[in-house]
Design a protein around this motif. Structure first.
Motif, PDB file in Angstrom:
ATOM      1  N   ALA A   1       4.697 -79.542  57.561  1.00 11.45           N
ATOM      2  CA  ALA A   1       5.949 -78.812  57.421  1.00 11.45           C
ATOM      3  C   ALA A   1       6.258 -78.489  55.970  1.00 11.45           C
ATOM      4  N   SER A   2       5.825 -79.343  55.024  1.00  9.34           N
ATOM      5  CA  SER A   2       6.141 -79.093  53.623  1.00  9.34           C
ATOM      6  C   SER A   2       5.572 -77.770  53.111  1.00  9.34           C
ATOM      7  N   TYR A   3       4.528 -77.266  53.748  1.00  8.05           N
ATOM      8  CA  TYR A   3       3.940 -75.995  53.325  1.00  8.05           C
ATOM      9  C   TYR A   3       4.585 -74.796  54.001  1.00  8.05           C
ATOM     10  N   THR A   4       5.348 -75.031  55.068  1.00  8.64           N
ATOM     11  CA  THR A   4       5.929 -73.908  55.787  1.00  8.64           C
ATOM     12  C   THR A   4       7.416 -74.053  56.058  1.00  8.64           C
ATOM     13  N   GLU A   5       7.911 -75.252  56.206  1.00  8.66           N
ATOM     14  CA  GLU A   5       9.295 -75.472  56.610  1.00  8.66           C
ATOM     15  C   GLU A   5      10.270 -74.970  55.556  1.00  8.66           C
ATOM     16  N   GLY A   6      11.225 -74.135  55.979  1.00  9.02           N
ATOM     17  CA  GLY A   6      12.262 -73.646  55.097  1.00  9.02           C
ATOM     18  C   GLY A   6      11.785 -72.648  54.060  1.00  9.02           C
ATOM     19  N   ARG A   7      10.581 -72.157  54.187  1.00  6.66           N
ATOM     20  CA  ARG A   7      10.047 -71.201  53.206  1.00  6.66           C
ATOM     21  C   ARG A   7       9.912 -69.829  53.838  1.00  6.66           C
ATOM     22  N   THR A   8      10.180 -68.830  53.040  1.00  4.98           N
ATOM     23  CA  THR A   8       9.891 -67.464  53.457  1.00  4.98           C
ATOM     24  C   THR A   8       8.937 -66.867  52.436  1.00  4.98           C
ATOM     25  N   HIS A   9       8.174 -65.908  52.842  1.00  4.00           N
ATOM     26  CA  HIS A   9       7.222 -65.252  51.960  1.00  4.00           C
ATOM     27  C   HIS A   9       7.427 -63.747  52.082  1.00  4.00           C
ATOM     28  N   THR A  10       7.614 -63.093  50.962  1.00  2.00           N
ATOM     29  CA  THR A  10       7.862 -61.657  50.934  1.00  2.00           C
ATOM     30  C   THR A  10       6.555 -60.898  51.103  1.00  2.00           C
ATOM     31  N   ALA A  11       6.537 -59.972  52.047  1.00  2.00           N
ATOM     32  CA  ALA A  11       5.360 -59.126  52.263  1.00  2.00           C
ATOM     33  C   ALA A  11       5.701 -57.690  51.876  1.00  2.00           C
ATOM     34  N   LEU A  12       4.780 -57.035  51.213  1.00  2.25           N
ATOM     35  CA  LEU A  12       4.879 -55.611  50.950  1.00  2.25           C
ATOM     36  C   LEU A  12       3.982 -54.920  51.956  1.00  2.25           C
ATOM     37  N   VAL A  13       4.539 -53.972  52.687  1.00  4.37           N
ATOM     38  CA  VAL A  13       3.756 -53.237  53.670  1.00  4.37           C
ATOM     39  C   VAL A  13       3.957 -51.756  53.365  1.00  4.37           C
ATOM     40  N   TYR A  14       2.872 -51.053  53.166  1.00  2.01           N
ATOM     41  CA  TYR A  14       2.998 -49.644  52.830  1.00  2.01           C
ATOM     42  C   TYR A  14       1.867 -48.835  53.433  1.00  2.01           C
ATOM     43  N   ASP A  15       2.127 -47.554  53.557  1.00  2.31           N
ATOM     44  CA  ASP A  15       1.186 -46.596  54.118  1.00  2.31           C
ATOM     45  C   ASP A  15       0.601 -45.800  52.958  1.00  2.31           C
ATOM     46  N   PRO A  16      -0.627 -46.118  52.539  1.00  5.50           N
ATOM     47  CA  PRO A  16      -1.212 -45.367  51.424  1.00  5.50           C
ATOM     48  C   PRO A  16      -1.545 -43.947  51.844  1.00  5.50           C
ATOM     49  N   GLU A  17      -2.144 -43.212  50.957  1.00  6.22           N
ATOM     50  CA  GLU A  17      -2.462 -41.810  51.228  1.00  6.22           C
ATOM     51  C   GLU A  17      -3.512 -41.638  52.319  1.00  6.22           C
ATOM     52  N   THR A  18      -4.229 -42.693  52.675  1.00  2.00           N
ATOM     53  CA  THR A  18      -5.243 -42.609  53.721  1.00  2.00           C
ATOM     54  C   THR A  18      -4.566 -42.663  55.082  1.00  2.00           C
ATOM     55  N   PRO A  19      -4.620 -41.598  55.871  1.00  2.00           N
ATOM     56  CA  PRO A  19      -3.967 -41.605  57.184  1.00  2.00           C
ATOM     57  C   PRO A  19      -4.532 -42.699  58.090  1.00  2.00           C
ATOM     58  N   GLY A  20      -3.654 -43.350  58.840  1.00  2.00           N
ATOM     59  CA  GLY A  20      -4.076 -44.359  59.795  1.00  2.00           C
ATOM     60  C   GLY A  20      -4.399 -45.706  59.195  1.00  2.00           C
ATOM     61  N   THR A  21      -3.962 -45.958  57.964  1.00  2.00           N
ATOM     62  CA  THR A  21      -4.202 -47.252  57.329  1.00  2.00           C
ATOM     63  C   THR A  21      -2.908 -47.769  56.726  1.00  2.00           C
ATOM     64  N   TRP A  22      -2.511 -48.969  57.123  1.00  2.00           N
ATOM     65  CA  TRP A  22      -1.344 -49.644  56.558  1.00  2.00           C
ATOM     66  C   TRP A  22      -1.835 -50.869  55.805  1.00  2.00           C
ATOM     67  N   ILE A  23      -1.300 -51.102  54.614  1.00  2.00           N
ATOM     68  CA  ILE A  23      -1.675 -52.230  53.769  1.00  2.00           C
ATOM     69  C   ILE A  23      -0.537 -53.247  53.796  1.00  2.00           C
ATOM     70  N   ALA A  24      -0.862 -54.520  53.889  1.00  2.00           N
ATOM     71  CA  ALA A  24       0.135 -55.600  53.843  1.00  2.00           C
ATOM     72  C   ALA A  24      -0.358 -56.649  52.859  1.00  2.00           C
TER      73      ALA A  24
ATOM     74  N   LEU B   1       2.112 -74.521  46.184  1.00  2.00           N
ATOM     75  CA  LEU B   1       2.558 -73.195  46.604  1.00  2.00           C
ATOM     76  C   LEU B   1       3.269 -72.509  45.446  1.00  2.00           C
ATOM     77  N   PRO B   2       2.967 -71.245  45.207  1.00  2.00           N
ATOM     78  CA  PRO B   2       3.703 -70.539  44.162  1.00  2.00           C
ATOM     79  C   PRO B   2       5.099 -70.186  44.674  1.00  2.00           C
ATOM     80  N   PRO B   3       6.063 -70.041  43.755  1.00  2.00           N
ATOM     81  CA  PRO B   3       7.387 -69.598  44.202  1.00  2.00           C
ATOM     82  C   PRO B   3       7.272 -68.163  44.700  1.00  2.00           C
ATOM     83  N   ASP B   4       8.114 -67.798  45.638  1.00  2.00           N
ATOM     84  CA  ASP B   4       8.064 -66.439  46.157  1.00  2.00           C
ATOM     85  C   ASP B   4       8.643 -65.479  45.127  1.00  2.00           C
ATOM     86  N   VAL B   5       8.387 -64.229  45.316  1.00  2.00           N
ATOM     87  CA  VAL B   5       8.885 -63.183  44.423  1.00  2.00           C
ATOM     88  C   VAL B   5      10.402 -63.079  44.547  1.00  2.00           C
ATOM     89  N   ARG B   6      11.059 -62.872  43.427  1.00  2.00           N
ATOM     90  CA  ARG B   6      12.510 -62.688  43.429  1.00  2.00           C
ATOM     91  C   ARG B   6      12.830 -61.209  43.283  1.00  2.00           C
TER      92      ARG B   6
END
Length: 93
Positions: free
Chosen positions: A3-26, A66-71
């Protein structure tokens, strides 16, 4: 995974659609080992979740902390206009 690695933690994800059609990056900016892609947003998110779980397990197994999440911070910029520099900001930025 303990639990110490996951409990009470959130992780910010960046999800974007690059110029390549049909491909999403996370990717997780705070955990460089966790990144993925998919043909759809949903597929990219599902793969990103799996990549995050594997990266967290790797960090634990190798004894790395674990690194701190992005602010999120507010940023203003000086924008050049024909009349000179003016303060500009985007909504929510």
């Amino acid at each position: 995974m303990p639990a110490s690695y996951t409990e009470g933690r959130t992780h910010t994800a960046l999800v974007y659609d690059p110029e390549t059609p049909g491909t999403w990056i996370a990717e997780f900016p705070a955990i460089l080992e966790a990144h993925s892609f998919g043909r759809t947003l949903e597929e990219a998110l599902a793969h990103a979740k799996e990549a995050l779980e594997l990266a967290l397990a790797y960090l634990k197994e190798t004894g790395r902390p674990l690194p701190p999440d992005v602010r999120t911070v507010q940023v203003g910029i000086e924008a050049y206009t024909r009349g000179g520099c003016q303060k500009a900001s985007a909504p929510g930025v």
